[in-house]
Design an enzyme around this catalytic site. Structure first.
Site, PDB file in Angstrom:
ATOM      1  N   GLU A  45       0.854  -1.202   0.000  1.00  0.00           N
ATOM      2  CA  GLU A  45       0.000   0.000   0.000  1.00  0.00           C
ATOM      3  C   GLU A  45       0.883   1.243   0.000  1.00  0.00           C
ATOM      4  OE1 GLU A  45      -2.650   0.119   3.433  1.00  0.00           O
ATOM      5  OE2 GLU A  45      -2.621   2.317   3.396  1.00  0.00           O
ATOM      6  N   ARG A  49       0.266  10.289   0.920  1.00  0.00           N
ATOM      7  CA  ARG A  49       0.655  11.307   1.899  1.00  0.00           C
ATOM      8  C   ARG A  49       1.843  12.120   1.408  1.00  0.00           C
ATOM      9  NH1 ARG A  49       0.343   7.642   7.450  1.00  0.00           N
ATOM     10  NH2 ARG A  49      -1.471   6.470   6.759  1.00  0.00           N
ATOM     11  N   THR A  73      -4.536   5.879   2.381  1.00  0.00           N
ATOM     12  CA  THR A  73      -4.868   7.245   2.810  1.00  0.00           C
ATOM     13  C   THR A  73      -5.712   7.958   1.748  1.00  0.00           C
ATOM     14  OG1 THR A  73      -2.650   7.206   3.814  1.00  0.00           O
ATOM     15  CG2 THR A  73      -3.908   9.201   4.104  1.00  0.00           C
ATOM     16  N   LYS A 133     -10.558  -2.128   7.249  1.00  0.00           N
ATOM     17  CA  LYS A 133      -9.364  -1.702   7.970  1.00  0.00           C
ATOM     18  C   LYS A 133      -9.793  -1.328   9.388  1.00  0.00           C
ATOM     19  CE  LYS A 133      -6.016   2.112   7.661  1.00  0.00           C
ATOM     20  NZ  LYS A 133      -4.706   2.179   7.044  1.00  0.00           N
TER      21      LYS A 133
END
Ligand code: 3PG
Length: 213
Positions: A45, A49, A73, A133
Site C-alpha cells: 500500500e 501522503r 490514505t 481496515k
C-alpha cells in the site's frame, strides 16, 4: 460487493502483512517494491501522503510484475479515481464516507475502508463491505477490542493497522476476525532513504513468515 471482497482476498492471497509505505522520492518506488516482493510481500500500500505517491503507484504498476500495488490514505472520490487511474489494484481509506462508498461502487477496484465502532461497521455492511481496515489499531483498543466485535459482528473481517510491528503482529493474526495486518515497520523511512533494499527484503521475509500465536 461480495465479488469485490473476493477480489481483495484473492489479491492478498494469504499474505499476513501489508506494508504501508510513504514514498518521498519516486526513484525509490520500483526498487522498494521489488525488494518487498522478493521477500514475499507482493501486496503493498502506497499512501497518498506525499506528492510522489501517485507516480510511485504508476511506476510500480507498470514495472514490477510481481507487485500488487494499492493506494492508501484515500480520503475522497477524487483521490479514489486518481489512484485507480494510476493503476492501483486496491484502495485503502482510514475511514468510511458515503461519497467514497459511491466511488467504489462505480469502480472495479476493491475498497478497504476503515471502521472502528459498531455503527461504522454496520454502515459498511449495509454498503456490502465486510473486510475492513481497523485503524488506529493499538490506540483504538487493539486485540481486546477486535475480539469483542467478533460475536455481534460475526461476518466482518479486519485488517488492523496503526502501532503494529513484528513484536505484536502475531497477536493480531491470532484474532479469528483478523485476516491480515498492515504496518510501516517493514519499510522504514531510513532504510528507504539509504536504499537498503537487502534490509527491507529481509524485513519482508520475516513478516511473510509471521504466524498467529
Ligand atoms: C496506516 O495508515 O495504516 C498507518 O499509518 C500505519 O501505521 P504504522 O505506521 O503505525 O504502522
Amino acid at each position: 460487493m461480495a465479488g469485490k471482497t473476493q477480489k481483495l482476498l484473492s489479491l492478498l492471497d494469504g499474505q499476513p502483512v501489508i506494508p504501508v509505505i510513504k514514498i518521498k522520492d519516486v526513484e525509490k518506488a520500483v526498487p522498494l517494491a521489488r525488494a518487498l516482493a522478493a521477500g514475499g510481500l507482493r501486496m503493498i500500500e502506497i499512501t497518498l501522503r506525499t506528492p510522489d505517491a501517485l507516480e510511485a503507484i504508476r511506476r510500480i504498476a507498470g514495472e514490477v510484475e510481481h507487485a500488487v500495488v494499492g493506494a492508501g490514505t484515500v480520503l475522497n472520490p477524487k483521490q479514489f479515481d486518481e489512484a485507480a487511474a494510476a493503476g492501483s489494484k486496491f484502495i485503502v481509506s482510514p475511514g468510511l464516507t458515503d461519497s467514497l462508498v459511491s466511488a467504489a461502487a462505480n469502480s472495479e477496484v476493491p475498497l478497504l475502508p476503515g471502521a472502528i465502532t459498531p455503527s461504522e461497521i454496520m454502515t459498511a455492511l449495509e454498503a456490502g463491505i465486510d473486510v475492513l481496515k481497523f485503524f488506529p489499531a493499538e490506540q483504538a483498543g487493539g486485540t481486546t477490542f477486535l475480539r469483542s466485535l467478533a460475536s455481534p459482528l460475526a461476518s466482518v473481517r479486519f485488517c488492523p493497522t496503526g502501532g503494529i510491528s513484528a513484536l505484536n503482529a502475531e497477536e493480531y493474526l491470532a484474532v479469528p476476525n483478523v485476516v491480515c495486518v498492515g504496518g510501516s515497520w517493514v519499510a522504514p523511512d531510513d532504510a528507504i532513504r539509504d536504499r537498503k533494499w537487502d534490509v527491507i527484503e529481509s524485513l519482508a521475509r520475516e513478516a511473510r513468515a509471521l504466524k498467529p500465536v
